[in-house]
Scaffold this motif. Sequence first.
Motif, PDB file in Angstrom:
ATOM      1  N   PRO A 133       0.812  -1.229   0.000  1.00  0.00           N
ATOM      2  CA  PRO A 133       0.000   0.000   0.000  1.00  0.00           C
ATOM      3  C   PRO A 133       0.848   1.283   0.000  1.00  0.00           C
ATOM      4  CG  PRO A 133      -0.812  -1.530   1.669  1.00  0.00           C
ATOM      5  CD  PRO A 133       0.453  -2.098   1.116  1.00  0.00           C
ATOM      6  N   ILE A 134       1.982   1.255   0.693  1.00  0.00           N
ATOM      7  CA  ILE A 134       2.877   2.417   0.680  1.00  0.00           C
ATOM      8  C   ILE A 134       3.427   2.628  -0.727  1.00  0.00           C
ATOM      9  CG2 ILE A 134       5.097   3.325   1.499  1.00  0.00           C
ATOM     10  CD1 ILE A 134       4.472   1.928   4.195  1.00  0.00           C
ATOM     11  N   ALA A 135       3.832   1.542  -1.367  1.00  0.00           N
ATOM     12  CA  ALA A 135       4.350   1.633  -2.740  1.00  0.00           C
ATOM     13  C   ALA A 135       3.297   2.200  -3.678  1.00  0.00           C
ATOM     14  CB  ALA A 135       4.814   0.258  -3.216  1.00  0.00           C
ATOM     15  N   ASN A 136       2.056   1.782  -3.494  1.00  0.00           N
ATOM     16  CA  ASN A 136       0.975   2.298  -4.347  1.00  0.00           C
ATOM     17  C   ASN A 136       0.811   3.807  -4.185  1.00  0.00           C
ATOM     18  OD1 ASN A 136       0.440  -0.221  -5.420  1.00  0.00           O
ATOM     19  ND2 ASN A 136      -1.158  -0.688  -3.934  1.00  0.00           N
ATOM     20  N   ILE A 137       0.861   4.288  -2.947  1.00  0.00           N
ATOM     21  CA  ILE A 137       0.742   5.739  -2.721  1.00  0.00           C
ATOM     22  C   ILE A 137       1.958   6.462  -3.292  1.00  0.00           C
ATOM     23  CG2 ILE A 137       0.777   7.551  -0.954  1.00  0.00           C
ATOM     24  CD1 ILE A 137      -1.133   5.870   0.668  1.00  0.00           C
ATOM     25  N   TYR A 138       3.152   5.944  -3.023  1.00  0.00           N
ATOM     26  CA  TYR A 138       4.380   6.580  -3.511  1.00  0.00           C
ATOM     27  C   TYR A 138       4.333   6.707  -5.037  1.00  0.00           C
ATOM     28  CZ  TYR A 138       9.224   7.902  -4.001  1.00  0.00           C
ATOM     29  OH  TYR A 138      10.370   8.599  -4.306  1.00  0.00           O
ATOM     30  N   ASN A 139       3.931   5.633  -5.693  1.00  0.00           N
ATOM     31  CA  ASN A 139       3.925   5.611  -7.163  1.00  0.00           C
ATOM     32  C   ASN A 139       2.812   6.443  -7.780  1.00  0.00           C
ATOM     33  OD1 ASN A 139       6.168   3.909  -7.322  1.00  0.00           O
ATOM     34  ND2 ASN A 139       4.895   2.094  -7.097  1.00  0.00           N
ATOM     35  N   SER A 140       1.792   6.760  -7.000  1.00  0.00           N
ATOM     36  CA  SER A 140       0.645   7.470  -7.561  1.00  0.00           C
ATOM     37  C   SER A 140       0.678   8.980  -7.319  1.00  0.00           C
ATOM     38  CB  SER A 140      -0.651   6.899  -6.981  1.00  0.00           C
ATOM     39  OG  SER A 140      -0.759   7.228  -5.607  1.00  0.00           O
ATOM     40  N   THR A 141       1.773   9.479  -6.737  1.00  0.00           N
ATOM     41  CA  THR A 141       1.797  10.910  -6.416  1.00  0.00           C
ATOM     42  C   THR A 141       3.075  11.579  -6.909  1.00  0.00           C
ATOM     43  OG1 THR A 141       1.512  12.528  -4.637  1.00  0.00           O
ATOM     44  CG2 THR A 141       2.868  10.619  -4.127  1.00  0.00           C
TER      45      THR A 141
END
Length: 160
Positions: free
Chosen positions: A41-49
């Motif tokens: 989930p952290i990777a998803n946020i990092y990659n989406s911003t």
Amino acid sequence: MHRLTFFSMNILIGNLQAKDIELRRKSVLAVANFGMKALLPIANIYNSTDNEMTKTSCLKTLVKIASKSHFDKCPNELTDIIEQAIQEESPQVILTVISLLRQMDRFGIPYLKKLCMDNNILKARAAVTAISECKDPSLSTFLSELVKDESKDDLIKQAA
């Protein structure tokens, strides 16, 4: 993972994007307690911003997780985040990813060595400082060679 735990973790991870600094700081600490379960989930946020504050919060959480974890293998999601973060020019992101690499011991050292050679003085000096704090005796040879390198800036040599 229990459904309620998963739900709680996702709310806390969402808080890494909050404007309220206290909420972000507390969420970083809380999310770190989930350990590697929080990585995707952290990777998803990092990659989406593209938001520097959010990226920094994600990296700070990963620093906390890495300080409590032992890696037999570096997860692909973490490698992807590191690869992106070391390309950044933001001082906050640079310093936080170098802190993460320092926490990762043998997985972080190749990245730190590469960053020591970067043209960005902040990246290079912070990486040299991180390497000088490592307990690996083979790194003293690397640092000695760096000091002898005439092409390196004096600020980088001083850190070695």
